[in-house]
Scaffold this active site. Structure first.
Site, PDB file in Angstrom:
ATOM      1  N   CYS A  91      -3.369 -10.823  19.766  1.00 20.15           N
ATOM      2  CA  CYS A  91      -3.918 -10.088  18.630  1.00 20.15           C
ATOM      3  C   CYS A  91      -3.268 -10.628  17.359  1.00 20.15           C
ATOM      4  CB  CYS A  91      -3.651  -8.591  18.760  1.00 20.15           C
ATOM      5  SG  CYS A  91      -4.119  -7.666  17.274  1.00 20.15           S
ATOM      6  N   LYS A 108     -11.238   0.486   3.052  1.00 22.71           N
ATOM      7  CA  LYS A 108     -12.156   0.150   1.957  1.00 22.71           C
ATOM      8  C   LYS A 108     -13.537   0.730   2.218  1.00 22.71           C
ATOM      9  CE  LYS A 108      -9.872  -4.095   0.494  1.00 22.71           C
ATOM     10  NZ  LYS A 108      -9.880  -5.563   0.541  1.00 22.71           N
ATOM     11  N   HIS A 117      -6.104  -2.428  15.549  1.00 26.69           N
ATOM     12  CA  HIS A 117      -6.952  -3.261  14.693  1.00 26.69           C
ATOM     13  C   HIS A 117      -8.432  -3.267  15.095  1.00 26.69           C
ATOM     14  CE1 HIS A 117      -2.840  -4.788  14.002  1.00 26.69           C
ATOM     15  NE2 HIS A 117      -3.268  -4.819  12.764  1.00 26.69           N
ATOM     16  N   HIS A 127       3.852   1.493   2.316  1.00 24.45           N
ATOM     17  CA  HIS A 127       5.048   0.772   1.852  1.00 24.45           C
ATOM     18  C   HIS A 127       5.837   1.650   0.884  1.00 24.45           C
ATOM     19  CE1 HIS A 127       2.577  -2.905   2.949  1.00 24.45           C
ATOM     20  NE2 HIS A 127       3.679  -3.055   3.652  1.00 24.45           N
ATOM     21  N   CYS A 186      -1.609  -7.860  15.089  1.00 22.66           N
ATOM     22  CA  CYS A 186      -0.267  -7.419  15.504  1.00 22.66           C
ATOM     23  C   CYS A 186       0.721  -8.574  15.580  1.00 22.66           C
ATOM     24  CB  CYS A 186      -0.318  -6.757  16.885  1.00 22.66           C
ATOM     25  SG  CYS A 186      -1.226  -5.222  16.941  1.00 22.66           S
ATOM     26  N   HIS A 239       0.837  -1.203   0.000  1.00 23.98           N
ATOM     27  CA  HIS A 239       0.000   0.000   0.000  1.00 23.98           C
ATOM     28  C   HIS A 239       0.870   1.251   0.000  1.00 23.98           C
ATOM     29  CE1 HIS A 239       0.999   0.178   4.249  1.00 23.98           C
ATOM     30  NE2 HIS A 239       0.439  -0.996   4.465  1.00 23.98           N
ATOM     31  N   CYS A 269      -7.739  -4.116  20.612  1.00 24.39           N
ATOM     32  CA  CYS A 269      -6.449  -3.614  20.143  1.00 24.39           C
ATOM     33  C   CYS A 269      -6.682  -2.256  19.484  1.00 24.39           C
ATOM     34  CB  CYS A 269      -5.837  -4.590  19.125  1.00 24.39           C
ATOM     35  SG  CYS A 269      -4.451  -3.886  18.202  1.00 24.39           S
ATOM     36  N   LYS A 307      -7.819   7.680   8.281  1.00 30.46           N
ATOM     37  CA  LYS A 307      -7.116   6.440   7.977  1.00 30.46           C
ATOM     38  C   LYS A 307      -7.727   5.826   6.719  1.00 30.46           C
ATOM     39  CE  LYS A 307      -5.742   2.065  10.109  1.00 30.46           C
ATOM     40  NZ  LYS A 307      -5.842   1.203  11.298  1.00 30.46           N
TER      41      LYS A 307
END
Length: 471
Positions: free
Chosen positions: A127, A301, A147, A21, A130, A18, A144, A298
């Site tokens: 988790c 989708k 997430h 990266h 993670c 993404h 978490c 953030k």
């Protein structure tokens, strides 16, 4: 020749690369290009974190054999570097039994020999997102924070690493900057975490729960290594640890690990402690970047605001995309990307800024023959500023100098100057300054830099195609 060894983080391959990266790739490549300018031999490494439970779950979800899933997705990650114009020297896979397994097993055995590994039964909150156990205080409303899912309760017998043995050593290592953490806010965050008291952490899991995926624990066929012990070791196995001692001794320790802020703790607490336990050198610097949001939110989708880095690069050009990511996203903080903002920056900074300046000066130079063009170089100030790793500020300074030359052109109105020597002096000065700017841009925009330097070699300079046509 001195060496410089750079790594990016080792991503899970359960998804697709993404925009975050892409940011990390560009930052690491910029550092590599700079070290090459200094005449150093460089090595840039990445890899694939394949021995994670989330990879297994995703393969099952897609109804694909796990190894086939890993082969396919790891190739996508490896190819993503080339698609973004970044050449990797090493791409090390966590599932590689020839190059990776021997070194990570050797690391385990050395930590064990030092008395830092023990086995115990444990119940904890795990988790999967993670790939780590969480304490109650790390959760918000039982979930978490990264997430937004409640971790699952897991009970099993695992091996643990005595992280608690390394509290004072880690404080000394980080406070002294022997292991430098940039920015300082992330250094302070880690020092605060260490001072709260370190707890031993799990470094294996049952082969049954791992579905058979992972590096086997030496002398215990019921266990495989837990993802963080195994994946972090890619930084050493990728340069020969356990397989090629000559290569390892040449490149280790890493000069800089480039990572995201969500894995700071693993790289600056767990990893150096494991290395110290094994009697190995610790990395010199960990550069921690933030996240890329879109429209202040953030990317997700459900919000429909995901930006595909490859689409941007293909549609608008690789270097304009690279320019935005390095100049508009604060190097060590969160930043924002929207198509609207990207086009605005492209037109203002690249089309109307650098591209227009180069075109204007080149056209004016067609009327005269310049003298010998002064050599370009990297000043001491350039070096010290670059090594602060504030790329966005650095580029901002360069664009300030582009603006200065533009203002001088408007003031001097060279197209009206009839006295040849005066015109030549002005153009000579501007060409040399543009060349210096292009040279200093080499780490950031290597192709653009090369085009300008080739065009402005002198003494006879000609106009060329527009560097950045307006969008």
């Amino acid at each position: 020749m001195s060496k410089f060894y750079i790594t990016t983080a080792i991503p899970y391959v359960n998804g697709r690369p993404h925009i975050g990266h892409a940011l990390e790739y560009f930052q690491a490549d910029t550092i590599r290009n700079y070290r090459k300018l200094l005449g150093e031999e460089t090595l840039l490494l990445s890899g694939a974190d394949e021995n994670a439970l989330k990879n297994v779950q995703k393969a099952e979800e897609e109804n694909v054999p796990v190894q086939e899933f890993l082969d396919r997705n790891s190739k996508i990650f490896e190819d993503s570097y080339a698609r973004l114009g970044v050449k990797l020297d090493v791409f090390e896979r966590g599932s590689d039994p020839v190059h990776h397994f021997p070194g990570v097993q050797k690391l385990w055995e050395l930590c064990n020999k030092n008395g830092d590994i023990y086995k115990k039964s444990y119940t904890g909150l795990y988790c999967v997102g993670c790939e780590s156990f969480k304490t109650e205080k790390e959760l918000t409303d039982g979930k978490c924070t990264d997430h937004q899912k409640a971790p699952e309760k897991v009970t099993e017998e695992n091996y643990f690493f005595k992280l608690s043995n390394y509290q004072e050593k880690l404080l000394k290592l980080i406070e002294s900057d022997e292991l430098k953490i940039a920015p300082i806010s992330k250094k302070n965050e880690i020092l605060s975490f260490i001072k709260q008291g370190l707890e031993d952490f799990s470094i294996s899991r049952s082969k049954e729960r791992a579905k058979g995926v992972g590096v086997p624990v030496p002398n215990d066929e019921t266990q495989v290594m837990y993802v963080w012990f195994d994946a972090l070791a890619i930084y050493i196995t990728g340069v020969g640890y356990g397989v090629d001692l000559t290569m390892f001794e040449k490149w280790w320790p890493a000069d800089v690990h480039v990572i995201g802020k969500d894995i700071n703790r693993f790289h600056t607490v767990y990893w150096p402690a494991m290395l110290m336990s094994a009697g190995l050198s610790t990395p010199k610097t960990v550069l921690v970047h933030g996240f890329v949001q879109s429209g202040g939110k953030k990317m997700s989708k459900s919000l429909g605001n995901i930006i595909d880095p490859f689409e941007i690069a293909d549609k608008y050009g690789l270097e304009p995309f690279r320019y935005y990511m390095l100049s508009q996203i604060p190097t060590t903080d969160d930043g924002d990307f929207t198509i609207e903002r990207f086009i605005e920056v492209y037109n203002a900074d690249l089309a109307n800024g650098l591209g227009n300046l180069v075109a204007r000066v080149a056209r004016l130079c067609e009327k005269v023959e310049l003298g010998k063009i002064a050599e370009t170089n990297l000043s001491e100030e350039y070096r010290s500023k670059f090594e602060e790793y504030k790329f966005h500020e650095f580029i901002g300074n360069i664009w300030g100098r582009i603006s200065e030359i533009d203002q001088e052109i408007e003031k001097e109105q060279p197209w009206k100057i009839e006295e040849l020597n005066k015109l030549k002096d002005l153009l000579q000065n501007w060409v040399e300054r543009i060349n210096q700017i292009a040279y200093e841009l080499k780490p950031f925009l290597p192709e653009t830099s090369e085009k300008i330097l080739n065009q402005f070699k002198g003494p006879k300079i000609k106009s060329g195609a527009s560097l950045f046509p307006r969008i």
